[in-house]
Design a protein around this motif. Structure first.
Motif, PDB file in Angstrom:
ATOM      1  N   SER A   1      62.743  97.677 -61.650  1.00 62.78           N
ATOM      2  CA  SER A   1      63.772  96.701 -62.037  1.00 62.78           C
ATOM      3  C   SER A   1      63.213  95.277 -61.922  1.00 62.78           C
ATOM      4  CB  SER A   1      65.003  96.882 -61.135  1.00 62.78           C
ATOM      5  OG  SER A   1      65.934  95.855 -61.327  1.00 62.78           O
ATOM      6  N   GLU A   2      62.520  94.995 -60.830  1.00 61.84           N
ATOM      7  CA  GLU A   2      61.945  93.650 -60.649  1.00 61.84           C
ATOM      8  C   GLU A   2      60.945  93.331 -61.764  1.00 61.84           C
ATOM      9  OE1 GLU A   2      62.012  92.845 -55.851  1.00 61.84           O
ATOM     10  OE2 GLU A   2      60.359  94.008 -56.640  1.00 61.84           O
ATOM     11  N   LYS A   3      60.187  94.334 -62.216  1.00 62.73           N
ATOM     12  CA  LYS A   3      59.191  94.071 -63.281  1.00 62.73           C
ATOM     13  C   LYS A   3      59.867  93.702 -64.596  1.00 62.73           C
ATOM     14  CE  LYS A   3      55.210  96.679 -61.680  1.00 62.73           C
ATOM     15  NZ  LYS A   3      54.624  98.016 -61.619  1.00 62.73           N
ATOM     16  N   PHE A   4      60.958  94.422 -64.932  1.00 61.25           N
ATOM     17  CA  PHE A   4      61.693  94.071 -66.166  1.00 61.25           C
ATOM     18  C   PHE A   4      62.201  92.628 -66.086  1.00 61.25           C
ATOM     19  CE2 PHE A   4      62.791  98.777 -66.893  1.00 61.25           C
ATOM     20  CZ  PHE A   4      62.020  98.875 -68.046  1.00 61.25           C
ATOM     21  N   ILE A   5      62.765  92.295 -64.906  1.00 65.08           N
ATOM     22  CA  ILE A   5      63.330  90.948 -64.730  1.00 65.08           C
ATOM     23  C   ILE A   5      62.207  89.905 -64.786  1.00 65.08           C
ATOM     24  CG2 ILE A   5      64.535  89.447 -63.066  1.00 65.08           C
ATOM     25  CD1 ILE A   5      65.882  92.179 -62.078  1.00 65.08           C
ATOM     26  N   GLY A   6      61.079  90.218 -64.121  1.00 69.01           N
ATOM     27  CA  GLY A   6      59.953  89.289 -64.089  1.00 69.01           C
ATOM     28  C   GLY A   6      59.415  89.009 -65.485  1.00 69.01           C
ATOM     29  N   ASP A   7      59.355  90.037 -66.292  1.00 64.82           N
ATOM     30  CA  ASP A   7      58.857  89.850 -67.655  1.00 64.82           C
ATOM     31  C   ASP A   7      59.769  88.882 -68.408  1.00 64.82           C
ATOM     32  OD1 ASP A   7      58.280  90.566 -70.556  1.00 64.82           O
ATOM     33  OD2 ASP A   7      56.777  91.742 -69.482  1.00 64.82           O
ATOM     34  N   PHE A   8      61.087  89.089 -68.235  1.00 65.64           N
ATOM     35  CA  PHE A   8      62.046  88.174 -68.876  1.00 65.64           C
ATOM     36  C   PHE A   8      61.881  86.752 -68.330  1.00 65.64           C
ATOM     37  CE2 PHE A   8      66.046  85.867 -68.654  1.00 65.64           C
ATOM     38  CZ  PHE A   8      66.448  85.861 -69.982  1.00 65.64           C
ATOM     39  N   LEU A   9      61.823  86.645 -66.984  1.00 64.08           N
ATOM     40  CA  LEU A   9      61.748  85.312 -66.366  1.00 64.08           C
ATOM     41  C   LEU A   9      60.502  84.556 -66.792  1.00 64.08           C
ATOM     42  CD1 LEU A   9      62.838  85.982 -62.652  1.00 64.08           C
ATOM     43  CD2 LEU A   9      64.167  84.865 -64.457  1.00 64.08           C
TER      44      LEU A   9
ATOM     45  N   ARG B   1      54.993  89.440 -57.245  1.00 64.26           N
ATOM     46  CA  ARG B   1      54.136  89.738 -58.412  1.00 64.26           C
ATOM     47  C   ARG B   1      54.980  90.381 -59.524  1.00 64.26           C
ATOM     48  NH1 ARG B   1      50.459  91.223 -54.463  1.00 64.26           N
ATOM     49  NH2 ARG B   1      51.000  93.439 -54.634  1.00 64.26           N
ATOM     50  N   ALA B   2      55.837  91.331 -59.136  1.00 69.01           N
ATOM     51  CA  ALA B   2      56.658  92.019 -60.139  1.00 69.01           C
ATOM     52  C   ALA B   2      57.600  91.033 -60.833  1.00 69.01           C
ATOM     53  CB  ALA B   2      57.467  93.138 -59.469  1.00 69.01           C
ATOM     54  N   LEU B   3      58.177  90.132 -60.046  1.00 64.39           N
ATOM     55  CA  LEU B   3      59.131  89.161 -60.600  1.00 64.39           C
ATOM     56  C   LEU B   3      58.421  87.998 -61.302  1.00 64.39           C
ATOM     57  CD1 LEU B   3      61.655  89.181 -57.615  1.00 64.39           C
ATOM     58  CD2 LEU B   3      62.251  89.738 -59.989  1.00 64.39           C
ATOM     59  N   LYS B   4      57.100  88.004 -61.233  1.00 60.89           N
ATOM     60  CA  LYS B   4      56.277  86.942 -61.863  1.00 60.89           C
ATOM     61  C   LYS B   4      56.765  85.551 -61.451  1.00 60.89           C
ATOM     62  CE  LYS B   4      54.355  89.197 -65.956  1.00 60.89           C
ATOM     63  NZ  LYS B   4      54.875  90.519 -66.197  1.00 60.89           N
ATOM     64  N   THR B   5      56.953  85.396 -60.148  1.00 59.81           N
ATOM     65  CA  THR B   5      57.433  84.119 -59.634  1.00 59.81           C
ATOM     66  C   THR B   5      56.744  83.849 -58.308  1.00 59.81           C
ATOM     67  OG1 THR B   5      59.438  82.897 -58.994  1.00 59.81           O
ATOM     68  CG2 THR B   5      59.395  85.223 -58.428  1.00 59.81           C
ATOM     69  N   ASP B   6      56.806  82.593 -57.851  1.00 62.23           N
ATOM     70  CA  ASP B   6      56.224  82.337 -56.532  1.00 62.23           C
ATOM     71  C   ASP B   6      57.291  82.150 -55.459  1.00 62.23           C
ATOM     72  OD1 ASP B   6      56.974  79.921 -57.505  1.00 62.23           O
ATOM     73  OD2 ASP B   6      54.963  79.033 -57.546  1.00 62.23           O
ATOM     74  N   TYR B   7      58.567  82.350 -55.806  1.00 65.63           N
ATOM     75  CA  TYR B   7      59.603  82.331 -54.762  1.00 65.63           C
ATOM     76  C   TYR B   7      60.781  83.225 -55.148  1.00 65.63           C
ATOM     77  CZ  TYR B   7      62.322  79.216 -57.796  1.00 65.63           C
ATOM     78  OH  TYR B   7      63.019  78.697 -58.853  1.00 65.63           O
TER      79      TYR B   7
END
Ligand SMILES: NC(=O)c1ccc[n+]([C@@H]2O[C@H](COP(=O)([O-])OP(=O)(O)OC[C@H]3O[C@@H](n4cnc5c(N)ncnc54)[C@H](OP(=O)(O)O)[C@@H]3O)[C@@H](O)[C@H]2O)c1
Length: 320
Positions: A77-85, A125-131
């Protein structure tokens, strides 16, 4: 200005915002619950479907996403969201995730500070964010909770900027022990099951949240979909979550929902949106995070914000 622009402005205007307790984060009263993206709810998602759900949420003024480390294997789920973000403006969103489990080949508890830290880095990493805006203790036992080393390690992650705020998603919805210790461990928000069929937190948990000025995320606000109004007694489910619910319990809930629909839901108002607005009446509740499987469900859920039950003078109403 084109017609599309006018329509989207009209859609957005119904959303309301609240202060997530002492975090002072501005969150939409309706968020997007994303356990569903992990595939446990009878439907596998692809990136295009997740993009459509989150883009439509944004258009409707929703800015809060609730996910977890273990919604689907390998942070699915976090990876799908990260890709969008990664293709959207990260700062427009309040992203809430959780820790305490490791789900690779199989799902397991993982509460020791070293594993939690590794999991946090994997979530980032999955969310492609640093926070992560709100990192929540994911419904662990009191024993897992009573670990000073864990909270010390988490505090360091807040100091380092990897996490903005800590929260506690309590497992049992009467867990006053963890709720009452929130401030002590450095947490600013509670996530708890709350809906028209289960009002348990009103007794002890909500008064403690108000006293500590904690934000409250009401989870399972549609009683796992039973409060959506689309099911009838006798209906049965094959998805991983609801196939475990006992037939007699499902029927009892659905009979009660029929009665509520007859006696409480105003003419012309959709049951799902009414059920969400019902949760938002309570002075302790900041937002609801209905689990979402389609654009149509996001749209219906967002409509809850515009109902009369969602008052402008709520104690956490956002004051610009
Ligand atoms: N321990 C924890 O921290 C924990 C535990 C549970 C959940 N959560 C979080 O809370 C979120 C919400 O809880 P939940 O998903 O378990 O339960 P829920 O929000 O009460 O129910 C979600 C289900 O309701 C149905 N639905 C949603 N919107 C609808 C609409 N507008 N009209 C008709 N049906 C609709 C969908 O299923 P169908 O269409 O298949 O009926 C959806 O899967 C989760 O996604 C997750 O983010 C956290």
């Amino acid at each position: 200005m084109g017609r599309g622009t006018i329509q989207s402005e009209r859609k957005v205007s119904g959303m309301k915002y609240r202060r997530l307790g002492k975090t002072n984060l501005k969150v939409s009263v309706v968020g997007v619950g994303t356990w569903q993206f992990g595939g446990d709810w009878g439907k596998d998602f692809d990136q295009k479907e997740v993009d459509a759900i989150l883009a439509s949420a944004k258009e409707l003024g929703i800015n809060l996403i609730d996910t977890a480390e273990c919604y689907g294997p390998y942070h699915m789920s976090e990876k799908f969201i990260g890709d969008f973000l990664s293709r959207d403006r990260r700062e427009d969103w309040v992203v809430a995730s959780k820790f305490g489990h490791l789900y690779e080949e199989r799902w397991q508890n993982a509460w020791d500070p070293e594993t939690v830290l590794r999991q946090l880095d994997a979530s980032l990493r999955a969310l492609k964010t640093d926070y992560i805006d709100l990192l929540q203790f994911h419904s662990g036992s009191d024993e897992a909770f009573n670990n000073d080393d864990l909270w010390t390690m988490l505090d360091k992650q807040v100091q380092a900027g990897k996490v903005r705020f800590l929260g506690i998603s309590i497992g049992a919805n009467d867990n006053l022990y963890q709720t009452s210790k929130a401030t002590e461990v450095g947490a600013s928000a509670i996530q708890v099951v709350y809906n028209r069929l289960d009002q348990t937190p009103e007794k002890d948990v909500f008064p403690s949240c108000i006293e500590q000025d904690l934000g409250v995320l009401a989870r399972v606000p549609l009683a796992s979909g039973y409060l959506s109004g689309k099911y009838k007694p006798g209906d049965r489910f094959t998805d991983n979550v609801r196939k475990n619910h006992k037939g007699e319990d499902i029927d009892a809930k659905l009979r009660l929902v029929e009665e509520i629909a007859r006696t409480e839901v105003p003419e012309g108002v959709g049951m799902a949106e009414w059920a969400l607005a019902w949760c938002l009446q309570h002075p302790a509740v900041t937002c609801v995070i209905p689990g979402t499987k389609s654009v149509e469900q996001v749209e219906a859920n967002a409509r809850a914000a515009a109902l009369d039950l969602v008052k402008d003078d709520h104690p956490q109403a956002w004051k610009a």
